[in-house]
Structure formats: structure tokens, C-alpha cells
Scaffold this motif. Structure first.
Motif, PDB file in Angstrom:
ATOM      1  N   UNK A   1      -2.608  -4.795   8.616  1.00  0.00           N
ATOM      2  CA  UNK A   1      -2.152  -5.784   9.534  1.00  0.00           C
ATOM      3  C   UNK A   1      -1.601  -7.047   9.326  1.00  0.00           C
ATOM      4  N   UNK A   2      -1.311  -7.263   8.226  1.00  0.00           N
ATOM      5  CA  UNK A   2      -0.682  -8.389   7.661  1.00  0.00           C
ATOM      6  C   UNK A   2       0.870  -8.243   7.733  1.00  0.00           C
ATOM      7  N   UNK A   3       1.309  -7.143   7.926  1.00  0.00           N
ATOM      8  CA  UNK A   3       2.749  -6.593   7.925  1.00  0.00           C
ATOM      9  C   UNK A   3       3.510  -7.435   8.948  1.00  0.00           C
ATOM     10  N   UNK A   4       3.118  -7.632  10.149  1.00  0.00           N
ATOM     11  CA  UNK A   4       3.827  -8.257  11.113  1.00  0.00           C
ATOM     12  C   UNK A   4       2.809  -8.803  12.174  1.00  0.00           C
ATOM     13  N   UNK A   5       3.166  -9.909  13.010  1.00  0.00           N
ATOM     14  CA  UNK A   5       2.258 -10.135  13.969  1.00  0.00           C
ATOM     15  C   UNK A   5       1.788  -9.004  15.003  1.00  0.00           C
ATOM     16  N   UNK A   6       2.835  -7.989  14.914  1.00  0.00           N
ATOM     17  CA  UNK A   6       2.364  -6.683  15.909  1.00  0.00           C
ATOM     18  C   UNK A   6       1.145  -6.174  15.075  1.00  0.00           C
ATOM     19  N   UNK A   7       1.508  -5.457  13.966  1.00  0.00           N
ATOM     20  CA  UNK A   7       0.504  -5.056  12.961  1.00  0.00           C
ATOM     21  C   UNK A   7      -0.927  -5.918  13.207  1.00  0.00           C
ATOM     22  N   UNK A   8      -0.872  -7.028  13.135  1.00  0.00           N
ATOM     23  CA  UNK A   8      -2.281  -7.866  13.020  1.00  0.00           C
ATOM     24  C   UNK A   8      -2.928  -7.665  14.650  1.00  0.00           C
ATOM     25  N   UNK A   9      -1.938  -7.480  15.765  1.00  0.00           N
ATOM     26  CA  UNK A   9      -2.651  -7.109  16.962  1.00  0.00           C
ATOM     27  C   UNK A   9      -2.964  -5.867  17.093  1.00  0.00           C
ATOM     28  N   UNK A  10      -2.387  -4.872  16.605  1.00  0.00           N
ATOM     29  CA  UNK A  10      -2.978  -3.682  17.079  1.00  0.00           C
ATOM     30  C   UNK A  10      -3.969  -2.926  16.190  1.00  0.00           C
ATOM     31  N   UNK A  11      -4.038  -3.528  14.911  1.00  0.00           N
ATOM     32  CA  UNK A  11      -5.054  -3.041  14.013  1.00  0.00           C
ATOM     33  C   UNK A  11      -6.655  -3.111  14.663  1.00  0.00           C
TER      34      UNK A  11
ATOM     35  N   UNK B   1       5.619   3.074   1.673  1.00  0.00           N
ATOM     36  CA  UNK B   1       6.297   2.087   1.206  1.00  0.00           C
ATOM     37  C   UNK B   1       5.658   1.523  -0.318  1.00  0.00           C
ATOM     38  N   UNK B   2       6.087   2.187  -1.584  1.00  0.00           N
ATOM     39  CA  UNK B   2       5.473   2.021  -2.483  1.00  0.00           C
ATOM     40  C   UNK B   2       5.816   0.627  -3.006  1.00  0.00           C
ATOM     41  N   UNK B   3       4.980  -0.078  -3.787  1.00  0.00           N
ATOM     42  CA  UNK B   3       5.182  -1.268  -4.632  1.00  0.00           C
ATOM     43  C   UNK B   3       4.717  -2.352  -3.766  1.00  0.00           C
ATOM     44  N   UNK B   4       5.519  -3.597  -3.810  1.00  0.00           N
ATOM     45  CA  UNK B   4       4.543  -4.866  -3.361  1.00  0.00           C
ATOM     46  C   UNK B   4       5.491  -5.278  -2.131  1.00  0.00           C
ATOM     47  N   UNK B   5       4.786  -5.561  -1.378  1.00  0.00           N
ATOM     48  CA  UNK B   5       5.299  -6.524  -0.028  1.00  0.00           C
ATOM     49  C   UNK B   5       4.547  -7.520   0.164  1.00  0.00           C
ATOM     50  N   UNK B   6       5.117  -8.838   0.789  1.00  0.00           N
ATOM     51  CA  UNK B   6       4.594  -9.812   1.161  1.00  0.00           C
ATOM     52  C   UNK B   6       4.140 -10.004   2.687  1.00  0.00           C
ATOM     53  N   UNK B   7       2.803 -10.161   2.896  1.00  0.00           N
ATOM     54  CA  UNK B   7       2.400 -10.013   4.197  1.00  0.00           C
ATOM     55  C   UNK B   7       2.993 -11.559   4.968  1.00  0.00           C
ATOM     56  N   UNK B   8       2.685 -11.341   6.390  1.00  0.00           N
ATOM     57  CA  UNK B   8       2.854 -12.705   7.121  1.00  0.00           C
ATOM     58  C   UNK B   8       1.895 -13.941   6.510  1.00  0.00           C
ATOM     59  N   UNK B   9       0.761 -13.651   6.065  1.00  0.00           N
ATOM     60  CA  UNK B   9      -0.164 -14.482   5.521  1.00  0.00           C
ATOM     61  C   UNK B   9       0.389 -15.200   4.315  1.00  0.00           C
ATOM     62  N   UNK B  10       1.233 -14.744   3.578  1.00  0.00           N
ATOM     63  CA  UNK B  10       1.688 -15.282   2.447  1.00  0.00           C
ATOM     64  C   UNK B  10       1.131 -14.347   1.282  1.00  0.00           C
ATOM     65  N   UNK B  11       0.099 -13.571   1.546  1.00  0.00           N
ATOM     66  CA  UNK B  11      -0.716 -12.706   0.550  1.00  0.00           C
ATOM     67  C   UNK B  11       0.217 -11.439   0.223  1.00  0.00           C
TER      68      UNK B  11
END
Length: 331
Positions: free
Chosen positions: A75-85, A270-280
């Protein structure tokens, strides 16, 4: 386990169960759940009670009911992900069987005293199971939620699918898909894979009612004479999409809106590291065939246990049988 979410404490308990009563490995399923292999019948009750200790269960993990609701796992990938989960959890709870039989049998609820009539009994079965009734569904039922442009839930292979539609950073609603499924029976030419049809659009507030009425239609019209032909895709194929839409609209008391345009560009993780909208940070790890185990030069199971013990991350399972470590802070 809607959306495949686990805390570190829950991961440790899963690891303990595999070590104590299973074959020492964990299997990540293609429906964002954990399987234990090698558990003998006499240890089954202990296993289920151990899961319950960390607020996990195996209710509707099998049987002719709605199974684990799948959803894009982070859910941290985008505001939409956070609302959908959160809708995956709401949908799962809304469609769970209501009988307390699971709790009575495996968790000793009531310890045999004052047991209520469970589904399948007389008179009050429909009261206890307003959706599933005495006979449940003709076959298992599968639901997924996808967030474009990623189709990591393989949405068109689910009995019922919800495709998130964004209006900027706001969740406008979902396109609704019905009648997907990949299975077939060797030697039966009347069985076949089928991709789902898109039948319209609903708002988030309409989602639970839409799902409930879709399951009602499958309960009432699904094939109960031949289990090879009893999946929901055959109900759609036999009665037709237009008949189904009319039946659904009549039960809902309103009509779905026209489906919105959707584009999917990938169905892979998508393997590897990504930064979420929460900064984590989020790390997506490949798990070969979904099997968590230690092997020479690659102690994956031990490493994940140590991560869970450290409290540095939460765990989420992908629909491709891989693992995400989420909410990792940069230090």
C-alpha cells in the motif's frame, strides 16, 4: 491473509510451525497465502491453534466458499495503493462463512457446551449462513484486486475481479470483471480456460454489495450436478454476460456504470528496492517456486527469521509467490 500481509511476529510463528510440525519449509502460494507441508493429522489442531495465537487462521482456505482475496501487496507504493489495500480486508471479512464451527472444532470454543447449530443443520442454517446457506457454493470462488498499470494479480483469471480506477490521487472506484479461470480437466472437451469479461464500474462504497450479489448468483445458478463444470466461469459461459448483468442489476437495485478505460503494462514483480510514499523502503525478494528453505550457500529461511526477530520489516506475499520486506527505515 487478505493481500498477503504478515507482521514479523506472525512470520516467526509460521516459521516455528514449519519447524515443529511441518517439513521445515514454508510454501508461498499463488494466492498470497502460506502453506505448510508435511503436517500429520494428529498435529493439525496444534498447528491451527498456533496460528490463532498470532491472529491468523485457515478459515475459507479451502472448500466451496470465497478464498483468500488477492490484492497488489504494497500500500505504500502510491496514494491509490494505500486507498485500495484496505478494501481487500473488508471484502474478505464481508464474504467469510458465519458459522462458528471452525472455532468450536479447532479452537475449543465453548469446549463442547452450548454449541450452536452449524451450517448444514436444519431450520437455522440460513440464519447462520445468510450468504452460503446449507449447501455453500457449487465450487470454490476466487477474487482479486488489481491496480493498473500492474496486473500482478492476473485479474482476468479470477472468478471476480476489481480493477482500481484512479481520479488523480483519489480512488474513483473499480471496473468489475467476472468469469475468469484457467483450469480444465484432461479428456473433458467441455472444460476450458476462460478470461473474465468486464461488465461495468462501481464506486468503492458499492464494492461489497456487488461482490455479495455476484456470489449469490453463483450460489443460485451454478452447476451442482457436475463439479467439473461448477466453477463460476461456466455459469457466465452458459447463461451469457448480458443475462448475468441483468440478474446482477436486479439484485443490486441499481446498474453498474460503464467501465472506465484501463491499460496494463506488466504482470511481473519488480525485484529490488523501492521507496514508498511514506519515505520507507520496500525490498522485493525472489523466492524460487515460492519455497522458503535453507540450502547450501543460500540460507534464505534463516535470514528471513533473523529479519523478523530484528523487527526491521513487515512481510507481504506477492501473487507471483515472491516476498516483500516492507516499512524498512533508512538508517
Amino acid at each position: 491473509m487478505p493481500g498477503g500481509e504478515l507482521t514479523g511476529e506472525q512470520w516467526l510463528k509460521m516459521d516455528d510451525i514449519a519447524n515443529q510440525w511441518g517439513n521445515g519449509t514454508l510454501k508461498l502460494s499463488s494466492r498470497q497465502a502460506v502453506q505448510f507441508h508435511g503436517i500429520i493429522k494428529f498435529e493439525l489442531k496444534k498447528t491451527i491453534q498456533a496460528m490463532n495465537d498470532v491472529l491468523l487462521d485457515s478459515i475459507a482456505a479451502c472448500g466451496d466458499v470465497n478464498r483468500n482475496v488477492m490484492c497488489s501487496p504494497n500500500p505504500a507504493l502510491s496514494p491509490i495503493h494505500a486507498q485500495v489495500f484496505p478494501w481487500a480486508e473488508k471484502l474478505s471479512q464481508h464474504l467469510l462463512p458465519q458459522t462458528r464451527a471452525y472455532h468450536e472444532i479447532w479452537l475449543d470454543e465453548g469446549k463442547g457446551e452450548g454449541k450452536q447449530l452449524v451450517s448444514g443443520g436444519e431450520d437455522s442454517a440460513e440464519t447462520l449462513e445468510p450468504l452460503y446457506g446449507k449447501h455453500y457454493l457449487p465450487r470454490k470462488f476466487k477474487i482479486g484486486i488489481a491496480i493498473p498499470p500492474e496486473n500482478d494479480m492476473d485479474i482476468y483469471t479470477n472468478c471476480l475481479g476489481f480493477i482500481a480506477i484512479a481520479d488523480g490521487d483519489r480512488l474513483a472506484g473499480f471496473n468489475v470483471t467476472v468469469g475468469g479461470g484457467l483450469g480444465m480437466t484432461f479428456g473433458r472437451d467441455d472444460t476450458f480456460p476462460r478470461l473474465a469479461d468486464t461488465i461495468g464500474f462501481c464506486t468503492p462504497e458499492q464494492m461489497l454489495d456487488v461482490a455479495y450479489k455476484v456470489l449469490e448468483i453463483q450460489r443460485d445458478f451454478g452447476n451442482r450436478e457436475d463439479r467439473k463444470l461448477s466453477r463460476f466461469k461456466y455459469t457466465i459461459e452458459n447463461f451469457g454476460v448480458e443475462w448475468f448483468k441483468n440478474e446482477l442489476h436486479e439484485r443490486l437495485g441499481f446498474e453498474l456504470q460503464d467501465a472506465r478505460p484501463v491499460t496494463f503494462s506488466t504482470g511481473v514483480d519488480r525485484y529490488g528496492w523501492q521507496q514508498g510514499i511514506d519515505g520507507k523502503w520496500i525490498a522485493l525478494l525472489h523466492v524460487e517456486h515460492g519455497r522458503i528453505k535453507d540450502k547450501d550457500g543460500y540460507p534464505q529461511k534463516t535470514a528471513l527469521r533473523e529479519i523478523a526477530q530484528s523487527g526491521l520489516a513487515r512481510f507481504r506475499l506477492s501473487g507471483n509467490q515472491n516476498l516483500l520486506l516492507t516499512e524498512v527505515e533508512e538508517k
